[in-house]
Motif scaffolding. Structure first.
Motif, PDB file in Angstrom:
ATOM      1  N   ILE B 135       0.841  -1.204   0.000  1.00  0.00           N
ATOM      2  CA  ILE B 135       0.000   0.000   0.000  1.00  0.00           C
ATOM      3  C   ILE B 135       0.878   1.256   0.000  1.00  0.00           C
ATOM      4  CG2 ILE B 135      -1.720   1.305   1.325  1.00  0.00           C
ATOM      5  CD1 ILE B 135      -2.754  -1.507   2.301  1.00  0.00           C
ATOM      6  N   GLU B 136       1.962   1.232   0.785  1.00  0.00           N
ATOM      7  CA  GLU B 136       2.894   2.375   0.780  1.00  0.00           C
ATOM      8  C   GLU B 136       3.506   2.569  -0.610  1.00  0.00           C
ATOM      9  OE1 GLU B 136       3.212   4.599   2.986  1.00  0.00           O
ATOM     10  OE2 GLU B 136       2.023   3.544   4.499  1.00  0.00           O
ATOM     11  N   LEU B 137       3.823   1.448  -1.245  1.00  0.00           N
ATOM     12  CA  LEU B 137       4.395   1.518  -2.593  1.00  0.00           C
ATOM     13  C   LEU B 137       3.396   2.149  -3.569  1.00  0.00           C
ATOM     14  CD1 LEU B 137       6.597   0.738  -4.688  1.00  0.00           C
ATOM     15  CD2 LEU B 137       5.497  -1.504  -4.861  1.00  0.00           C
ATOM     16  N   LEU B 138       2.128   1.724  -3.462  1.00  0.00           N
ATOM     17  CA  LEU B 138       1.080   2.311  -4.310  1.00  0.00           C
ATOM     18  C   LEU B 138       0.984   3.811  -4.086  1.00  0.00           C
ATOM     19  CD1 LEU B 138      -2.140   0.075  -4.150  1.00  0.00           C
ATOM     20  CD2 LEU B 138      -0.613   0.436  -6.092  1.00  0.00           C
ATOM     21  N   ALA B 139       0.947   4.216  -2.817  1.00  0.00           N
ATOM     22  CA  ALA B 139       0.783   5.632  -2.491  1.00  0.00           C
ATOM     23  C   ALA B 139       1.942   6.437  -3.081  1.00  0.00           C
ATOM     24  CB  ALA B 139       0.712   5.815  -0.974  1.00  0.00           C
ATOM     25  N   ALA B 140       3.159   5.915  -2.929  1.00  0.00           N
ATOM     26  CA  ALA B 140       4.331   6.640  -3.431  1.00  0.00           C
ATOM     27  C   ALA B 140       4.325   6.682  -4.962  1.00  0.00           C
ATOM     28  CB  ALA B 140       5.601   5.984  -2.912  1.00  0.00           C
ATOM     29  N   SER B 141       3.964   5.560  -5.590  1.00  0.00           N
ATOM     30  CA  SER B 141       4.044   5.488  -7.053  1.00  0.00           C
ATOM     31  C   SER B 141       2.941   6.282  -7.741  1.00  0.00           C
ATOM     32  CB  SER B 141       3.945   4.044  -7.535  1.00  0.00           C
ATOM     33  OG  SER B 141       4.670   3.203  -6.725  1.00  0.00           O
ATOM     34  N   CYS B 142       1.813   6.476  -7.056  1.00  0.00           N
ATOM     35  CA  CYS B 142       0.673   7.137  -7.689  1.00  0.00           C
ATOM     36  C   CYS B 142       0.470   8.555  -7.134  1.00  0.00           C
ATOM     37  CB  CYS B 142      -0.600   6.313  -7.509  1.00  0.00           C
ATOM     38  SG  CYS B 142      -0.500   4.658  -8.191  1.00  0.00           S
ATOM     39  N   ASP B 143       1.488   9.113  -6.467  1.00  0.00           N
ATOM     40  CA  ASP B 143       1.375  10.470  -5.895  1.00  0.00           C
ATOM     41  C   ASP B 143       0.177  10.590  -4.970  1.00  0.00           C
ATOM     42  OD1 ASP B 143       3.586  11.769  -6.957  1.00  0.00           O
ATOM     43  OD2 ASP B 143       2.583  12.015  -8.906  1.00  0.00           O
ATOM     44  N   LEU B 144       0.044   9.638  -4.076  1.00  0.00           N
ATOM     45  CA  LEU B 144      -1.120   9.656  -3.185  1.00  0.00           C
ATOM     46  C   LEU B 144      -0.698   9.734  -1.714  1.00  0.00           C
ATOM     47  CD1 LEU B 144      -3.327   6.883  -4.868  1.00  0.00           C
ATOM     48  CD2 LEU B 144      -3.625   9.358  -5.027  1.00  0.00           C
ATOM     49  N   THR B 145       0.540  10.136  -1.460  1.00  0.00           N
ATOM     50  CA  THR B 145       0.983  10.127  -0.063  1.00  0.00           C
ATOM     51  C   THR B 145       0.224  11.146   0.793  1.00  0.00           C
ATOM     52  OG1 THR B 145       2.824  11.477  -0.823  1.00  0.00           O
ATOM     53  CG2 THR B 145       3.301   9.165  -0.382  1.00  0.00           C
ATOM     54  N   ASP B 146      -0.279  12.225   0.152  1.00  0.00           N
ATOM     55  CA  ASP B 146      -1.004  13.249   0.914  1.00  0.00           C
ATOM     56  C   ASP B 146      -2.517  13.071   0.873  1.00  0.00           C
ATOM     57  OD1 ASP B 146       1.405  14.436   1.464  1.00  0.00           O
ATOM     58  OD2 ASP B 146       1.325  15.724  -0.322  1.00  0.00           O
ATOM     59  N   VAL B 147      -2.963  12.003   0.233  1.00  0.00           N
ATOM     60  CA  VAL B 147      -4.398  11.794   0.035  1.00  0.00           C
ATOM     61  C   VAL B 147      -4.951  10.952   1.185  1.00  0.00           C
ATOM     62  CG1 VAL B 147      -5.828  10.279  -1.391  1.00  0.00           C
ATOM     63  CG2 VAL B 147      -4.555  12.146  -2.463  1.00  0.00           C
ATOM     64  N   PRO B 148      -6.096  11.349   1.751  1.00  0.00           N
ATOM     65  CA  PRO B 148      -6.667  10.526   2.830  1.00  0.00           C
ATOM     66  C   PRO B 148      -6.968   9.111   2.349  1.00  0.00           C
ATOM     67  CG  PRO B 148      -7.856  12.614   2.625  1.00  0.00           C
ATOM     68  CD  PRO B 148      -6.929  12.536   1.455  1.00  0.00           C
ATOM     69  N   ARG B 149      -6.684   8.123   3.171  1.00  0.00           N
ATOM     70  CA  ARG B 149      -6.971   6.741   2.794  1.00  0.00           C
ATOM     71  C   ARG B 149      -7.281   5.934   4.038  1.00  0.00           C
ATOM     72  NH1 ARG B 149      -0.795   5.769   2.023  1.00  0.00           N
ATOM     73  NH2 ARG B 149      -0.316   4.478   3.834  1.00  0.00           N
TER      74      ARG B 149
END
Lengths: 153, 173
Positions: B135-149
């Motif tokens: 999940i961390e890899l997804l967030a980093a690869s898709c520019d979603l680290t600042d997006v609520p999840r």
């Protein structure tokens, strides 16, 4: 869990492109260099042991009916009862407990929207619990099956 | 008459019959399409022809062995939900789907403050820590680290089987 070579082949290599030919299991057996009886017996055994749900088509959502993902926040002491009630509807095909305030998640599929809405209302009325309906708007993933990894040693 | 609405592509009652009889799976016999056809008064050629058409039309996504992840040791099953800005969701959804550990990826409607998430993806893994790393890899690869999840691991499975699409249509016939 240990798997035979034939089990691994059938589980991994035949999740898609199953032959649409008169004798598909025989064709698979020929590909694998085994006899058809071995393929049929292995598949039956994996269905009986609940490793395989079925051999057959997976339909695209919303092409031959309508569906929705529904979620409810159910008090823990009522979870078994509410889940069992929801399972009584043949339109429910997946029903899972998840770790969240919304702890019960199920998929409903029906021929049309009015039947779907009826069921959602019935479930709310019978359980006395509000329900969140999250119908699919877009699908991004193309289902090619699931690559399995064999890590037994 | 089987139910025929614009929501349904199964307007021909014979098609609805085949749909209903095939969704619990193909029989495990020498000539499964012939046996299916026999149950509903269709020839083997017709059954194979219709199923081939449905594959070509994308009504059937795939035909094959449908595995039960849990009984094969994949019991760390996470539904990951994200609140992605609407303008980015198509791009993000497609990028996410390219990861082989993502098994489903859908856009669904937000429900106000109670449920702010609009993108759903599913990860089936054998190990919870590994799934969290994915999940961390997804967030980093898709520019979603600042997006609520949020991550919803499954606990108990109360039911899992193929959808029963035509049952209602046929009951109304």
């Amino acid at each position: 869990m240990r798997f035979s070579t034939l089990q691994k082949c059938l589980l991994n290599d035949y999740q898609r492109d199953f032959p649409l030919t008169p004798c598909p299991y025989e064709d698979i057996a020929d590909d694998l260099g085994v006899d058809e009886e071995a393929v049929l017996t292995t598949l039956k055994n994996m269905v009986d042991r609940r490793m395989v749900s079925r051999v057959g088509p997976v339909f695209a959502p919303n092409r031959v009916g309508v569906s929705t993902l529904a979620a409810m926040a159910v008090p823990d002491e009522r979870l078994d009862e509410v889940a069992a009630f929801i399972n009584t509807y043949p339109e429910v095909n997946h029903n899972y407990e998840r770790e969240h305030r919304f702890n019960l998640w199920f998929v409903l599929t029906s021929a049309n929207t009015s039947r779907l809405d009826d069921i959602l209302r019935q479930i709310e009325a019978t359980t006395g619990l509000p329900l969140m309906s999250l119908p699919l708007l877009d699908e991004y993933h193309i289902d090619l099956g699931f690559p399995l990894q064999w890590d037994e040693s | 008459m089987a139910e025929c609405t614009e929501e349904s592509t199964m307007c021909d009652p014979r098609h609805a019959l085949l749909l209903q009889s095939v969704q619990s799976g193909l029989p495990l016999v020498h000539r499964p399409y012939a046996e299916l056809g026999q149950r509903i008064g269709m020839s083997e050629t017709e059954v194979i022809g219709l199923l081939s058409e449905w594959v070509a039309a994308g009504i059937i996504k795939r035909i094959g062995v449908v595995v039960r992840h849990r009984s094969l040791g994949y019991d760390a099953n996470a539904m990951v939900v994200w609140d992605v800005p609407d303008g980015r969701i198509g791009d993000v959804g497609r990028r996410m789907s390219a990861f082989d550990f993502v098994t489903l990826c859908y856009r669904r409607p937000r429900q106000g403050d109670a449920w702010p998430y609009n993108l759903f993806c599913m990860i089936h893994g054998k190990d919870r820590a590994n799934v969290l790393a994915q999940i961390e890899l997804l967030a980093a690869s898709c520019d979603l680290t600042d997006v609520p999840r949020d991550v919803l691991f499954s606990r108990r499975c109360f039911k899992q089987r193929g959808a029963r699409y035509a049952a209602r249509a046929l009951a109304a016939s």
